[in-house]
Design an enzyme around this catalytic site. Sequence first.
Site, short mmCIF file in Angstrom:
data_model
loop_
_atom_site.label_atom_id
_atom_site.label_comp_id
_atom_site.label_asym_id
_atom_site.label_seq_id
_atom_site.Cartn_x
_atom_site.Cartn_y
_atom_site.Cartn_z
N SER A 183 0.82 -1.21 0.00
CA SER A 183 0.00 0.00 0.00
C SER A 183 0.86 1.26 0.00
CB SER A 183 -0.94 0.01 1.22
OG SER A 183 -0.19 -0.09 2.42
N ASN A 227 -2.17 -2.09 13.41
CA ASN A 227 -3.63 -1.89 13.38
C ASN A 227 -4.04 -0.60 14.10
OD1 ASN A 227 -3.56 -4.29 12.08
ND2 ASN A 227 -4.49 -5.50 13.72
N THR A 285 -40.17 26.72 -10.55
CA THR A 285 -40.49 25.37 -10.08
C THR A 285 -40.75 24.57 -11.35
OG1 THR A 285 -42.85 25.85 -9.92
CG2 THR A 285 -41.55 26.21 -7.93
N SER A 341 -13.84 25.11 -28.11
CA SER A 341 -14.05 23.85 -28.82
C SER A 341 -12.94 23.68 -29.84
CB SER A 341 -15.40 23.88 -29.51
OG SER A 341 -15.41 23.01 -30.63
N ASN A 393 -17.51 27.12 -23.57
CA ASN A 393 -18.23 26.07 -22.85
C ASN A 393 -18.02 26.13 -21.34
OD1 ASN A 393 -19.23 24.97 -25.25
ND2 ASN A 393 -17.36 23.75 -25.53
N GLU A 403 -19.38 21.75 -15.56
CA GLU A 403 -19.76 20.39 -15.94
C GLU A 403 -18.90 19.36 -15.22
OE1 GLU A 403 -21.30 20.84 -20.50
OE2 GLU A 403 -19.22 21.24 -20.11
N TYR A 414 -9.57 -6.17 13.04
CA TYR A 414 -8.95 -5.70 11.80
C TYR A 414 -9.01 -6.77 10.71
CZ TYR A 414 -5.66 -3.99 8.36
OH TYR A 414 -5.09 -3.58 7.18
N GLN A 467 -7.62 -1.93 4.10
CA GLN A 467 -6.60 -1.16 3.39
C GLN A 467 -7.21 -0.47 2.17
OE1 GLN A 467 -2.52 -2.71 3.08
NE2 GLN A 467 -2.87 -2.78 0.88
N LYS A 515 -8.20 3.63 1.87
CA LYS A 515 -7.38 4.83 1.68
C LYS A 515 -7.54 5.50 0.33
CE LYS A 515 -4.46 3.07 5.04
NZ LYS A 515 -5.41 1.94 4.96
N1 ARG Z 1 -1.49 -1.11 5.21
C1 ARG Z 1 -2.37 -1.59 6.21
C2 ARG Z 1 -3.73 -0.90 6.08
O1 ARG Z 1 -3.79 0.08 5.42
C3 ARG Z 1 -1.81 -1.30 7.56
C4 ARG Z 1 -2.30 -2.20 8.62
C5 ARG Z 1 -1.77 -3.57 8.39
N2 ARG Z 1 -2.13 -4.43 9.45
C6 ARG Z 1 -2.15 -5.77 9.31
N3 ARG Z 1 -2.52 -6.48 10.30
N4 ARG Z 1 -1.78 -6.32 8.19
O2 ARG Z 1 -4.73 -1.33 6.59
#
Ligand code: ARG
Length: 457
Positions: free
Chosen positions: A23, A110, A155, A277, A285, A290, A317, A322, A325
């Site tokens: 991530s 977590n 209206t 355009s 435009n 829009e 958790y 994840q 985000k």
């Molecule tokens: N990258 C993870 C998330 O965004 C962080 C937490 C990871 N925790 C775990 N037990 N794998 O959720």
Amino acid sequence: MSKQWGGRFEKPVDKMVEMFTQSVSFDSRLAPYDIAASIAHAEMLGKQKIISRRDAAAIVKGLREILREIDAGKFRWDVSLEDVHTNIEAALVARIGEAGRRLHTARSRNDQVATDVRLWARDQVDCIIEKVRLLQHTLVRIAEQHVSTLLPGFTHLQHAQPVSLAHHLLAYFEMLQRDRQRFTEVRNRLNVLPLGSAALAGTPHPIDRLFVAKKLGFDRISENSMDAVSDRDFLIEICSCSALLMMHLSRFCEELIVWSSPEFGFVEIGDEFTTGSSIMPQKKNPDVAELIRGKTGRVYGSLMALLTVMKGLPLAYNRDMQEDKERAFDVVDTVENCLDVMTGMLANTRFCSDRMHAAAEQGFLEATDVADYLVAKGVAFREAHALVGRIVLFCVKNQKRLTELTLDEYRTFSPCFDDDVFPLLRLESVVNRRNTPGATGMRQVRRALQKAKKALE
Ligand code: ARG
């Protein structure tokens, strides 16, 4: 740090899985919050003698240096280290050695990620609240110049009754005011520290959660460790408030788009906020409006995505979370962007009073007032309504306006008509007779403007 967690594994993780689970490519933007939370955590660990004061000081110093490196764009993010948390921890260990390995005492990723995201969310909500305020400020500035600019109120997108343009604009002020309140409420609810919940059950170490909360500006600490690490309702609330806000912006944009067509000609959006355009040289435009209208769909989508991600998750958790985000980042970026552009566009829009006034003279906007005039003369409203309907039909057939009929013509419909009907038909007096709180009468609108200005202080 090894590319696989601790000693449990005999083989490294599959390359494909590494890419699939990482991530850091998007959560690296949490770095400043991750570091702030880690600094508070390390100071607490030192104060509580869970680690030595020297180690705590070394950690804090190391983290500050890493933050400087990140800010300077010199930090090397490594996807094989999965996420922002592990990347920073690994960099800390590389920098200060043994002490760095003690930072993760009494915490888990977590509660760490839950803390980082709340810190991030708090900043973003503050930013959105301020941007909404600026938009409201621009609205009020324009409205002040147009208290006596009259246009048809609609209206069913059909001419209904004349209103003050300021009144029309202040309707959006009210919507935005509620948006701002909603975000403020969300901010209060989300400003709670999850750290100390550890993986899900808390920790046996003698931590001081209130100390950490205070350091990080949280109002409270979470009451239940399992809830703290496993809900993302605060992100969903932000998406939901954002969806409503975007809905309001989108409606406003829709009006600007319609109003800028030559058929209406009520507004002219400045060159800086319109586009041309590639083939039709005459075009100008309203693409900005829009796009704001279009991006509303994207925000709604993210709200649905987050609700769906969360709906089947058992406590506590789960890695599904994840997925929160990218959607949350996108919602906030989109909303902040749209607010900036909307404010700029409005400030560069000319409201064409003459066109509005001309339009307000079409469509028998005074008809309700003629009926009310008859009511004042003792006619029952339903009867007056039917009678004025016949007068309007007469006008349509003879291509006349209500103001153009003679008294004799009026009298063929009812003996109740007198000369005093004509002053009532002036658009200004139609508007100003609506002088009850919240109505479009200019005295009320001026009062509303004063209130609006107060609300922005
Ligand atoms: N990258 C993870 C998330 O965004 C962080 C937490 C990871 N925790 C775990 N037990 N794998 O959720």
